[in-house]
Design a protein around this motif. Structure first.
Motif, PDB file in Angstrom:
ATOM      1  N   LYS A   2       0.857  -1.085   0.058  1.00 20.40           N
ATOM      2  CA  LYS A   2      -0.020  -0.052   0.001  1.00 20.40           C
ATOM      3  C   LYS A   2       0.755   1.255  -0.081  1.00 20.40           C
ATOM      4  O   LYS A   2       0.557   2.363  -0.638  1.00 20.40           O
ATOM      5  N   TYR A   3       1.940   1.229   0.722  1.00 22.68           N
ATOM      6  CA  TYR A   3       2.916   2.299   0.803  1.00 22.68           C
ATOM      7  C   TYR A   3       4.212   2.204   0.073  1.00 22.68           C
ATOM      8  O   TYR A   3       5.006   1.239   0.764  1.00 22.68           O
ATOM      9  N   ASP A   4       4.403   2.640  -0.816  1.00 26.79           N
ATOM     10  CA  ASP A   4       5.975   2.154  -1.846  1.00 26.79           C
ATOM     11  C   ASP A   4       6.752   3.464  -1.821  1.00 26.79           C
ATOM     12  O   ASP A   4       6.063   4.515  -2.274  1.00 26.79           O
ATOM     13  N   GLY A   8       4.709   5.505  -4.335  1.00 24.91           N
ATOM     14  CA  GLY A   8       3.705   6.203  -3.647  1.00 24.91           C
ATOM     15  C   GLY A   8       2.788   5.218  -2.913  1.00 24.91           C
ATOM     16  O   GLY A   8       2.914   4.185  -3.106  1.00 24.91           O
ATOM     17  N   ARG A   9       1.750   6.028  -2.863  1.00 23.78           N
ATOM     18  CA  ARG A   9       0.672   5.196  -1.903  1.00 23.78           C
ATOM     19  C   ARG A   9      -0.400   4.636  -3.115  1.00 23.78           C
ATOM     20  O   ARG A   9      -0.564   5.231  -4.060  1.00 23.78           O
ATOM     21  N   ASP A  11      -3.671   3.590  -4.526  1.00 29.34           N
ATOM     22  CA  ASP A  11      -4.887   3.862  -4.266  1.00 29.34           C
ATOM     23  C   ASP A  11      -5.949   2.986  -4.592  1.00 29.34           C
ATOM     24  O   ASP A  11      -6.426   3.215  -5.736  1.00 29.34           O
TER      25      ASP A  11
END
Length: 103
Positions: A2-4, A8-9, A11
């Protein structure tokens, strides 16, 4: 996922169970076997296994994925004996009879 830090995030919807990761409703089975031959690749209709462990980097060791039912193995680390392919350099040398390769 989910958070890279690079992408990035994400969605989308991410959930999990003990043996699955679910991304936007698509279920991905997760295995935690020490030996690739114990992973039921064949029972799960897996054709390609991408081995990124850095452990199974020879044809002999990567063969365990085929014993588990996979059809092809791509090793993501340099291999001492598996044919190595680099896109844009020598991918035209790949032939379909090669079951284990390094990329």
């Amino acid at each position: 996922f989910k958070y890279d830090s690079v992408h990035g995030r994400f969605d989308g919807e991410i959930t999990y169970t003990e043996n699955t990761l679910v991304i936007n409703g698509k279920t991905i089975k997760i295995f935690s076997e020490r030996s690739p031959s114990d992973i039921p690749w064949g029972e799960n209709d897996v054709t390609y296994v991408i081995d990124s462990t850095g452990v199974f980097t020879t044809i002999d060791k990567a063969q365990a994925h085929l014993e588990g039912g996979a059809k092809k193995v791509i090793i993501t680390a340099p291999s001492a004996d598996a044919p190595m392919f680099v896109m844009g350099v020598n991918e035209d040398k790949y032939t379909t009879d090669m079951d284990i390769i390094s990329n």
